[in-house]
Design a protein around this motif. Sequence first.
Motif, PDB file in Angstrom:
ATOM      1  N   GLN A 168     -13.128  -1.376  -4.109  1.00 24.03           N
ATOM      2  CA  GLN A 168     -13.211  -0.792  -2.766  1.00 24.03           C
ATOM      3  C   GLN A 168     -13.112  -1.874  -1.707  1.00 24.03           C
ATOM      4  O   GLN A 168     -13.141  -3.071  -2.028  1.00 24.03           O
ATOM      5  CB  GLN A 168     -14.562  -0.062  -2.599  1.00 24.03           C
ATOM      6  N   LYS A 169     -13.013  -1.464  -0.460  1.00 24.31           N
ATOM      7  CA  LYS A 169     -12.919  -2.417   0.633  1.00 24.31           C
ATOM      8  C   LYS A 169     -14.304  -2.978   0.977  1.00 24.31           C
ATOM      9  O   LYS A 169     -15.315  -2.468   0.516  1.00 24.31           O
ATOM     10  CB  LYS A 169     -12.323  -1.735   1.877  1.00 24.31           C
ATOM     11  N   ASN A 185      -9.503  -7.572   1.408  1.00 21.83           N
ATOM     12  CA  ASN A 185      -9.516  -6.252   0.749  1.00 21.83           C
ATOM     13  C   ASN A 185      -8.289  -6.074  -0.158  1.00 21.83           C
ATOM     14  O   ASN A 185      -7.386  -5.310   0.143  1.00 21.83           O
ATOM     15  CB  ASN A 185      -9.525  -5.131   1.803  1.00 21.83           C
ATOM     16  N   PRO A 186      -8.254  -6.806  -1.285  1.00 22.60           N
ATOM     17  CA  PRO A 186      -7.075  -6.674  -2.146  1.00 22.60           C
ATOM     18  C   PRO A 186      -7.074  -5.339  -2.879  1.00 22.60           C
ATOM     19  O   PRO A 186      -8.142  -4.763  -3.156  1.00 22.60           O
ATOM     20  CB  PRO A 186      -7.243  -7.831  -3.136  1.00 22.60           C
ATOM     21  N   LYS A 187      -5.864  -4.826  -3.175  1.00 23.35           N
ATOM     22  CA  LYS A 187      -5.781  -3.585  -3.944  1.00 23.35           C
ATOM     23  C   LYS A 187      -6.118  -3.892  -5.400  1.00 23.35           C
ATOM     24  O   LYS A 187      -5.736  -4.934  -5.929  1.00 23.35           O
ATOM     25  CB  LYS A 187      -4.366  -3.025  -3.863  1.00 23.35           C
ATOM     26  N   LEU A 188      -6.812  -2.938  -6.048  1.00 28.25           N
ATOM     27  CA  LEU A 188      -7.196  -3.163  -7.451  1.00 28.25           C
ATOM     28  C   LEU A 188      -5.954  -3.401  -8.313  1.00 28.25           C
ATOM     29  O   LEU A 188      -5.943  -4.277  -9.179  1.00 28.25           O
ATOM     30  CB  LEU A 188      -8.003  -1.961  -7.985  1.00 28.25           C
ATOM     31  N   ASN A 219      -3.123  -4.770  -7.556  1.00 30.31           N
ATOM     32  CA  ASN A 219      -2.629  -6.148  -7.371  1.00 30.31           C
ATOM     33  C   ASN A 219      -3.479  -7.157  -8.147  1.00 30.31           C
ATOM     34  O   ASN A 219      -2.970  -8.117  -8.716  1.00 30.31           O
ATOM     35  CB  ASN A 219      -2.629  -6.536  -5.888  1.00 30.31           C
ATOM     36  N   GLN A 220      -4.782  -6.887  -8.157  1.00 31.16           N
ATOM     37  CA  GLN A 220      -5.688  -7.795  -8.869  1.00 31.16           C
ATOM     38  C   GLN A 220      -5.440  -7.730 -10.381  1.00 31.16           C
ATOM     39  O   GLN A 220      -5.406  -8.754 -11.065  1.00 31.16           O
ATOM     40  CB  GLN A 220      -7.148  -7.439  -8.541  1.00 31.16           C
TER      41      GLN A 220
END
Length: 501
Positions: free
Chosen positions: A413-414, A441-444, A446-447
């Motif tokens: 989440q952010k 606040n990376p997107k899950l 992308n991680q």
Amino acid sequence: MAEEAAVRAQAEAGRRLKQDKADPDEIVKEVAELLEMKAQLGGDEGKHKFVLKTPKGTRDYSPKQMAIRERVFSAIVACFKRHGAEVIDTPVFELKETLTGKYGEDSKLIYDLKDQGGELLSLRYDLTVPFARYLAMNKITNIKRYHIAKVYRRDNPAMTRGRYREFYQCDFDIAGQFDPMIPDAECLKIVHEILRDLQLGDFLIKVNDRRILDGMFAVCGVPDAKFRTICSSVDKLDKMPWEEVRSEMVGEKGLSPEAADRIGEYVRLHGGLDLIERLLQDPELSQNKLAKEGLGDMKLLFEYLTLLGITGKVSFDLSLARGLDYYTGVIFEAVLLQQENEHVEESVSVGSVAGGGRYDGLVGMFDPKGRKVPCVGVSIGIERIFSILEQRVEASQEKIRTTETQVLVASAQKKLLEERLKLISELWDAGIKAEVLYKKNPKLLNQLQYCEETGIPLVAIVGEQELKDGVVKLRVVATREEVNVRRESLVEEIRTRTSQP
């Protein structure tokens, strides 16, 4: 302008070589010269154009190449340490006089530096001469040491075959007065262990002795003054056929054809204890004091190698010469073998990957009183080994990890950057190799993708619910399995899941 005409002529020469499918090294040399000329000519409005290239005979190493390199170094260092070696380091440049007169015909390959205020200096050519200088200077008479460092040779290198102007050497040497052939046998055992551990394929360690060579030259009628120069011709037998070596000896070096033919009969011989016994009975060699000493020691060496269980990979080879002037006794060289095809039993050599020998007089050259410290050592041809392993990785398309990160700290989440930083700090403090993406606040997705690309095996996900429950969601990237782990047990869980078998 004359300079522009010269550039055009150089470009034309390069094109012709490419059309004629000339030697790749020759083409690289011509192109490098062209780039150099263009750089000197300069660009528009007198602006100097940079040529972005590494100097001739050198290269950069990418993270992937360095990962292979580190793997090889750690295997070699582990072997040296297993045999009880200490480690030293010496300056990359030495006084010019330290290096002069130690390398025979190869002395012309030494890089001399400009006079830097009173001292004439040269870049080191190998690690052995600096080691001998170190022993003499510090009055050390007994040491077992290894040294891994870069050396420099002003060669015209074939980079495709792992030969460079700047390259690493990995040396292991035993200095001190010991009973004959015991340290020498250990050096050969070390070569055997390293080549076996690196799984480079089939190999052979060729062994000879300088005294046997000198005795052989004497009985073949080579004048004393020509020993070293004829020795450097014999040293080329692994690269040139006997006919070419013979014509160099006779045509260029003035040896009589009869002496050359007699050398030819000996240098064809290779074998084991049986050959040593046969040569000990040889009517001429057995009468030569040097050859007899060398053969006696060679027999002892093979008895020790039998006890160490490696005679299957060792061959007594009378063509082995090793061109360096400082060797005084046993010399050896390890070569990789390649089956020509399934039907042929005979293996062909694809080049030397280690070499060494005994040099009992080198330290004495530096000692003011001429005190000798007997030494024997081995140098692992690390660049050659890298070339082979790199080609193998390319061919197999094996994915090489360039980092050792165990876990990525992520959030689903952010507004959880603070929590991610708190958690990663805990992990770092506990000695866990961890990363975090440098975004608030990376997107899950992308991680997770980052983990797939870099080979990170685990993701520690912090979310609002997990924070309330005092847990962290641990995700296994390969299987996508997820488990909730209590925060205080996280370090232990990561260690368990990423420990090497």
